[in-house]
Design a protein around this motif. Structure first.
Motif, PDB file in Angstrom:
ATOM      1  N   LEU A  80       0.893  -1.193  -0.078  1.00 41.09           N
ATOM      2  CA  LEU A  80      -0.058   0.006   0.052  1.00 41.09           C
ATOM      3  C   LEU A  80       0.859   1.330   0.110  1.00 41.09           C
ATOM      4  CD1 LEU A  80      -2.871  -1.052   2.739  1.00 41.09           C
ATOM      5  CD2 LEU A  80      -2.989  -1.228   0.004  1.00 41.09           C
ATOM      6  N   GLN A  81       0.510   2.406  -0.770  1.00 36.93           N
ATOM      7  CA  GLN A  81       0.988   3.566  -0.561  1.00 36.93           C
ATOM      8  C   GLN A  81       0.399   4.632   0.253  1.00 36.93           C
ATOM      9  OE1 GLN A  81       3.941   4.322  -2.759  1.00 36.93           O
ATOM     10  NE2 GLN A  81       3.879   2.150  -3.012  1.00 36.93           N
ATOM     11  N   GLU A  82      -0.976   4.398   0.797  1.00 37.64           N
ATOM     12  CA  GLU A  82      -1.534   5.245   1.585  1.00 37.64           C
ATOM     13  C   GLU A  82      -2.626   4.626   2.331  1.00 37.64           C
ATOM     14  OE1 GLU A  82      -2.316   9.544   0.239  1.00 37.64           O
ATOM     15  OE2 GLU A  82      -4.443   8.768   0.445  1.00 37.64           O
ATOM     16  N   VAL A  83      -2.675   4.939   3.459  1.00 37.41           N
ATOM     17  CA  VAL A  83      -3.794   4.370   4.491  1.00 37.41           C
ATOM     18  C   VAL A  83      -4.694   5.579   5.140  1.00 37.41           C
ATOM     19  CG1 VAL A  83      -2.931   2.020   4.412  1.00 37.41           C
ATOM     20  CG2 VAL A  83      -2.324   3.947   6.183  1.00 37.41           C
ATOM     21  N   ASN A  84      -5.697   5.180   5.732  1.00 42.46           N
ATOM     22  CA  ASN A  84      -6.378   6.214   6.188  1.00 42.46           C
ATOM     23  C   ASN A  84      -6.922   5.748   7.501  1.00 42.46           C
ATOM     24  OD1 ASN A  84      -8.069   8.447   6.865  1.00 42.46           O
ATOM     25  ND2 ASN A  84      -9.548   8.257   5.229  1.00 42.46           N
ATOM     26  N   VAL A  85      -6.682   6.449   8.759  1.00 38.30           N
ATOM     27  CA  VAL A  85      -6.792   5.943  10.246  1.00 38.30           C
ATOM     28  C   VAL A  85      -8.079   6.760  10.376  1.00 38.30           C
ATOM     29  CG1 VAL A  85      -5.957   5.416  12.327  1.00 38.30           C
ATOM     30  CG2 VAL A  85      -4.371   5.271  10.408  1.00 38.30           C
ATOM     31  N   LYS A  86      -9.143   5.974  11.046  1.00 39.56           N
ATOM     32  CA  LYS A  86     -10.264   6.811  11.551  1.00 39.56           C
ATOM     33  C   LYS A  86     -10.662   6.298  12.852  1.00 39.56           C
ATOM     34  CE  LYS A  86     -12.415   7.565   6.982  1.00 39.56           C
ATOM     35  NZ  LYS A  86     -13.680   7.610   5.972  1.00 39.56           N
ATOM     36  N   PHE A  87     -10.721   7.494  13.929  1.00 36.27           N
ATOM     37  CA  PHE A  87     -11.249   6.959  14.936  1.00 36.27           C
ATOM     38  C   PHE A  87     -12.102   8.172  15.659  1.00 36.27           C
ATOM     39  CE2 PHE A  87      -6.850   8.396  15.728  1.00 36.27           C
ATOM     40  CZ  PHE A  87      -7.080   9.328  16.852  1.00 36.27           C
ATOM     41  N   THR A  88     -13.048   7.660  16.796  1.00 34.47           N
ATOM     42  CA  THR A  88     -13.643   8.650  17.526  1.00 34.47           C
ATOM     43  C   THR A  88     -12.971   8.762  18.878  1.00 34.47           C
ATOM     44  OG1 THR A  88     -15.081   7.026  18.339  1.00 34.47           O
ATOM     45  CG2 THR A  88     -15.825   8.308  16.220  1.00 34.47           C
ATOM     46  N   TYR A  89     -12.856   9.911  19.377  1.00 41.62           N
ATOM     47  CA  TYR A  89     -12.083  10.453  20.554  1.00 41.62           C
ATOM     48  C   TYR A  89     -13.110  10.981  21.558  1.00 41.62           C
ATOM     49  CZ  TYR A  89      -8.489  11.727  24.065  1.00 41.62           C
ATOM     50  OH  TYR A  89      -7.815  12.019  25.213  1.00 41.62           O
ATOM     51  N   PHE A  90     -13.270  10.758  22.768  1.00 35.87           N
ATOM     52  CA  PHE A  90     -14.318  11.261  23.755  1.00 35.87           C
ATOM     53  C   PHE A  90     -13.678  12.516  24.441  1.00 35.87           C
ATOM     54  CE2 PHE A  90     -16.577  11.055  27.744  1.00 35.87           C
ATOM     55  CZ  PHE A  90     -17.877  11.391  27.316  1.00 35.87           C
ATOM     56  N   ALA A  91     -13.826  13.623  23.934  1.00 35.63           N
ATOM     57  CA  ALA A  91     -13.424  15.008  24.499  1.00 35.63           C
ATOM     58  C   ALA A  91     -14.453  15.635  25.751  1.00 35.63           C
ATOM     59  CB  ALA A  91     -13.125  15.925  23.493  1.00 35.63           C
ATOM     60  N   ASN A  92     -14.379  15.180  26.816  1.00 31.44           N
ATOM     61  CA  ASN A  92     -15.330  15.885  27.688  1.00 31.44           C
ATOM     62  C   ASN A  92     -14.746  16.184  29.098  1.00 31.44           C
ATOM     63  OD1 ASN A  92     -18.221  16.543  28.568  1.00 31.44           O
ATOM     64  ND2 ASN A  92     -18.342  14.644  29.566  1.00 31.44           N
ATOM     65  N   LEU A  93     -13.391  16.778  29.032  1.00 31.24           N
ATOM     66  CA  LEU A  93     -12.824  17.439  30.285  1.00 31.24           C
ATOM     67  C   LEU A  93     -12.444  18.551  30.063  1.00 31.24           C
ATOM     68  CD1 LEU A  93     -10.267  14.500  31.498  1.00 31.24           C
ATOM     69  CD2 LEU A  93     -12.372  15.308  32.490  1.00 31.24           C
ATOM     70  N   GLN A  94     -12.633  19.658  31.056  1.00 32.17           N
ATOM     71  CA  GLN A  94     -12.514  20.949  30.861  1.00 32.17           C
ATOM     72  C   GLN A  94     -11.411  21.261  32.098  1.00 32.17           C
ATOM     73  OE1 GLN A  94     -16.726  22.305  31.767  1.00 32.17           O
ATOM     74  NE2 GLN A  94     -16.338  23.609  29.790  1.00 32.17           N
ATOM     75  N   ASN A  95     -10.046  21.184  31.627  1.00 36.29           N
ATOM     76  CA  ASN A  95      -8.993  21.687  32.342  1.00 36.29           C
ATOM     77  C   ASN A  95      -7.710  21.843  31.165  1.00 36.29           C
ATOM     78  OD1 ASN A  95      -7.445  19.261  31.509  1.00 36.29           O
ATOM     79  ND2 ASN A  95      -8.400  17.930  32.971  1.00 36.29           N
ATOM     80  N   ALA A  96      -6.702  22.260  31.867  1.00 31.00           N
ATOM     81  CA  ALA A  96      -5.632  22.921  30.951  1.00 31.00           C
ATOM     82  C   ALA A  96      -4.943  21.873  30.166  1.00 31.00           C
ATOM     83  CB  ALA A  96      -4.724  23.728  31.749  1.00 31.00           C
ATOM     84  N   GLY A  97      -5.154  20.553  30.442  1.00 33.00           N
ATOM     85  CA  GLY A  97      -4.143  19.503  29.706  1.00 33.00           C
ATOM     86  C   GLY A  97      -5.015  18.397  28.834  1.00 33.00           C
ATOM     87  N   SER A  98      -6.543  18.566  28.892  1.00 30.10           N
ATOM     88  CA  SER A  98      -7.368  17.603  28.234  1.00 30.10           C
ATOM     89  C   SER A  98      -8.096  18.488  26.809  1.00 30.10           C
ATOM     90  CB  SER A  98      -8.263  17.167  29.178  1.00 30.10           C
ATOM     91  OG  SER A  98      -7.954  16.599  30.081  1.00 30.10           O
ATOM     92  N   SER A  99      -9.170  17.598  26.509  1.00 29.08           N
ATOM     93  CA  SER A  99      -9.758  18.162  25.396  1.00 29.08           C
ATOM     94  C   SER A  99     -11.291  18.114  25.654  1.00 29.08           C
ATOM     95  CB  SER A  99      -9.470  17.056  24.216  1.00 29.08           C
ATOM     96  OG  SER A  99      -8.092  17.312  23.788  1.00 29.08           O
TER      97      SER A  99
END
Length: 477
Positions: A80-99
């Protein structure tokens, strides 16, 4: 070039949709690593636990993959010359180092959710963030139409992004460096006072260190309605989360303190970095014995620069210094571990409550021993030298050259500045765990100050001689 795309189909669900296009494939397998920790917090945080679904595909078919650790995947890409990685990320933290993502905010620490390809961290990459047209972006990386082009993975993951249509921003300049101050939340700054104060402590820090490491700098502030105090340093930005938004003057004092602290990190840790972290290894713990330099010296100077620049009054500074002294001597002054041991054990339990009398704080005791060394040097040389001199040398020799310093390097530079052996200081204050009350008070006495204890064993910092000349020279009064 590795390309990332971040979007959120349903922001109320707090999920980010991540796509990663990997090209120029020349091997039969490639290894994909999501960081296990982030700079600025030295503990494993296992970001992979926030991934809900994960898949890999090419233009022809799905690509086989499997995990070899909790956060490392092997992709079978033969032919293969190219691949596509897909995922979902849970972002539900409100602090200075999370998402975090919802209907009005997309906040992403890229280190949380963007993997890298083993062997390709030095390549330029591209990140497209899908946002509504009315969104503004606060980030240390420049963007064009919501597309970032970092020079490598290291820049990418040291540049958090806060995006919202409700961001406020103003800027000021020190020499040829632009400083941006961003706010999100129910907070209306007194911009005239804020910019004046920020400029004063920024000018002081730049003057002390000689120059600034970056071409621009961003204070990214998120003000919450709940109680919060958290800041994280980055190469040309800091992410700060504070609250509650109703606190008024108290919130502003907190803002000044954490902002001055985080700005000094632009030198001390972002550039003047322990040799054990050259470069960062995101797969595991990066043990280092000099956390008391990275955080303790920064804690000490974060407040001291505020009074030396005229932002804090003498009384405000003494209140902050008293707090540092109280936190160390009242809470863990009798702890068994040394600063070196507690620096190493940051990766074990450095950010949670330890068992009684085990660990010292590299922030609080680190600031106390920085105070001790600063006053020792000042008294020996009539204020012609200070701990500032030590940090200036570290910046020139280890920061600008990006070689990293060791614990032995730090002691050698301290002794070079002091002009004689500091073995007793390092044995007692850095490698040992003896009580430091007498040592601190003996030095404070020469500056017209004393720590005093009441009947309940609580510390109060008393001004014994308000017109003390050493005190004036130390605080630049």
């Amino acid at each position: 070039m590795i390309k990332y795309k971040i979007s959120s189909e349903n922001p109320q669900s707090h999920y980010l949709n991540i796509e990663m296009v990997i090209d120029n494939i020349s091997a039969e397998t490639i290894e994909l690593q999501l960081p296990a920790w982030r700079p600025g917090r030295y503990e494993l945080q296992h970001f992979a636990k926030n991934i809900q679904r994960f898949e890999v595909e090419s233009s022809q078919e799905n690509v086989p993959f499997y995990k070899i650790t909790k956060d490392r995947w092997v992709l079978e890409v033969s032919g293969l010359q190219e691949v596509n990685v897909k995922f979902t990320y849970f972002a539900n933290l409100q602090n200075a180092g999370s998402s975090f993502v919802d209907e009005s905010v997309m906040y992403v620490n890229f280190v949380n959710c963007l993997p890298y390809i083993e062997g390709r961290m030095e390549e330029p990459c591209e990140v497209e963030v899908v946002l509504p047209d009315d969104y503004k972006i606060a980030c240390g990386m420049a963007h064009e139409n919501f597309v970032f082009s970092p020079k490598d993975y290291h820049q990418l993951v040291d540049s958090p992004m806060l995006a919202s249509p409700y961001l406020q921003c103003q800027k000021y300049q020190v020499e040829d460096v632009d400083f941006y101050v961003w706010f999100l939340g129910n907070y209306i700054p007194n911009w005239e006072k804020l910019l004046s104060d920020f400029q004063k402590f920024s000018e002081k820090q730049v003057k002390v260190m000689g120059d600034f490491p970056e071409k621009d700098y961003h204070f990214i502030n998120w003000i919450l309605p709940t109680s919060f105090y958290h800041g994280v340093e980055h190469r040309n930005s800091t992410m700060i989360v504070l609250g509650p938004d109703s606190e008024g003057d108290g919130l502003y004092t907190d803002l000044l303190g954490v902002s001055s602290h985080e700005l000094y990190h632009a030198w001390n840790i972002c550039k003047i970095r322990p040799v054990e972290m050259m470069p960062y290894d995101f797969t595991k713990e990066n043990y280092f014995p000099t956390g008391f330099v990275a955080e303790g010296v920064t804690t000490y100077y974060g407040d001291l620069f505020l009074v030396q620049s005229g932002v804090f009054t003498q009384e405000q500074y003494f209140k902050e210094l008293e707090t540092v002294l109280k936190r160390h001597f009242e809470q863990d002054g009798k702890a068994f571990q040394s600063l070196v041991e507690s620096s190493f054990d940051l990766w074990l339990d450095g950010y949670v409550q330890a068992i009684p009398h085990r660990r010292v704080s590299i922030y609080q005791k680190g600031a106390v021993v920085a105070l001790v060394l600063d006053l020792m040097i000042r008294l020996r040389f009539g204020h012609r030298k200070s701990l500032e001199t030590v940090m200036q040398i570290l910046w020139e020799r280890f920061g600008k050259t990006a070689v990293g310093y060791s614990l032995e390097d730090y002691q050698r530079v301290c002794e070079e500045v002091y002009g004689r052996s500091l073995s007793t200081y390092f044995v007692d204050c850095i490698h040992g765990n003896i009580p430091l009350e007498s040592m601190v008070n003996e030095l404070l006495d020469a500056f017209g100050l004393q720590m005093q204890w009441n009947e309940e064993g609580k510390i109060h910092l008393e001004i014994m001689e308000a017109e003390n000349e050493n005190l004036k020279l130390w605080l630049n009064l």
